[in-house]
Every structure is written in C-alpha cells, then in structure tokens.
Design an enzyme around this catalytic site. Sequence first.
Site: not given
Length: 215
Positions: A94, A182-184
């Site tokens: 993301m 922001g990440s996953r």
Amino acid sequence: MSIDRYPLLAREGRWHIALAAGVAVAVHYFAGPVWAAPFWIILVFILQFFRDPPRHVPDAPDAIICPADGKVIALSEAEDPYLKRPSKRVSVFMNVFNVHSNRSPVAGKIMERWYSRGKFVNAALDKASLDNERNALWILTDQGQDVVVVQVAGLIARRILCYVQPGERIARGERYGFIRFGSRVDVYLPLEARFEVSLGDSVKGAADVIARLAP
C-alpha cells in the site's frame, strides 16, 4: 454480493482531518488564500488518505479476498513464520495514496494474534515480512482451513491498529484494522490454494479475490 457499510472517512483520521482543516481555515482567514494554499493541499491529501469507501464483498466460500488496496508484490511458496508450515504467500503493498483500511480475507474464528516490534524499512522489500513491526492474525475458516494475515509497517508507517482478539468471529471483508501512511499486508494460505492474481496487479481490499481455497 454483500455490501459492507462504513463511513466514507475512517474514524482513525478524524483528529488529523479536524486539525488540518482548522489550520487551513485559520491561515486563510488571517493571512489570505495564497498563504493558505499549501495547508488546503495538505487537507486534501489527508482526506484522500483516510477515505474508507464501501465495497462489494464476494460471497463465495472458497474466495480469499484482498485484505488491502494496493499492488501485488509477491506470489510464492514460503514458510509461514507463525504456524510453522509450508504455505503460499500473497503480499500487497500500500502506498500513501491507497485506502488503508484492512479487511479480513476470510470468514472464521480468530485463533491467535501475534504482535512483533521491529524496524521500519521499505515495506516493498521482501525482508520487511520478517524484520518490520507487524501484527498477525490466525483465522480458522468455517471449512477448517488455516489462513494467516499480517499487517506490516512500512518506511513511514508508525502505527498498526488492530481491533479484534482471539476467540472472536470475523466475517469475510470485515474491517479489522488500519495502518497509517504506507505499509503492506501478507496473507499465508494452505499450499493447495490457487492464486487468482498476478504480480503487479492493482487490487482493492474487500472487493477483489486474490486466491481460492481447495475444497
């Protein structure tokens, strides 16, 4: 097709939105529109980051739905570090322009939750799955299959939020958490699962099917 119902703006962003709007209005009033323009731009960015639109959730019992908006950056066989088993892994990255609500990929019972402190390296890197701060849920589906979904913090993400606990039931597509900026998200599946996406695909949380479980 079921439709989830959430406010258009995530509750996690209310304080950020109120603060940004207050600053923009104050600067506009006291200094004029030219000086206020950067603050209005910041407000627009915050509004888009914390948007949380309703989604059509697939009802198929074998469907693994996407847990987050973003881009598919990994499709592989991998060792599940939580259940200590061979598995298939789907990873969705993301960026700051994606919706950051996290959704359950399956319906079932939450068997366990693990939280691990860690680093904040670029979430697009494969090592982020094991090195970064992360929160994992083990879900036992109604068909008796194990699925693990992991929120992974990114380079500028500094807050993983998770609202469910072991022993609770969770619905497919149900909103269970949020990661700021922001990440996953990684999903570990049984080896018999079949991928329904390709590397590089853009996917939507709670709406797109990323894999299907074997009967």
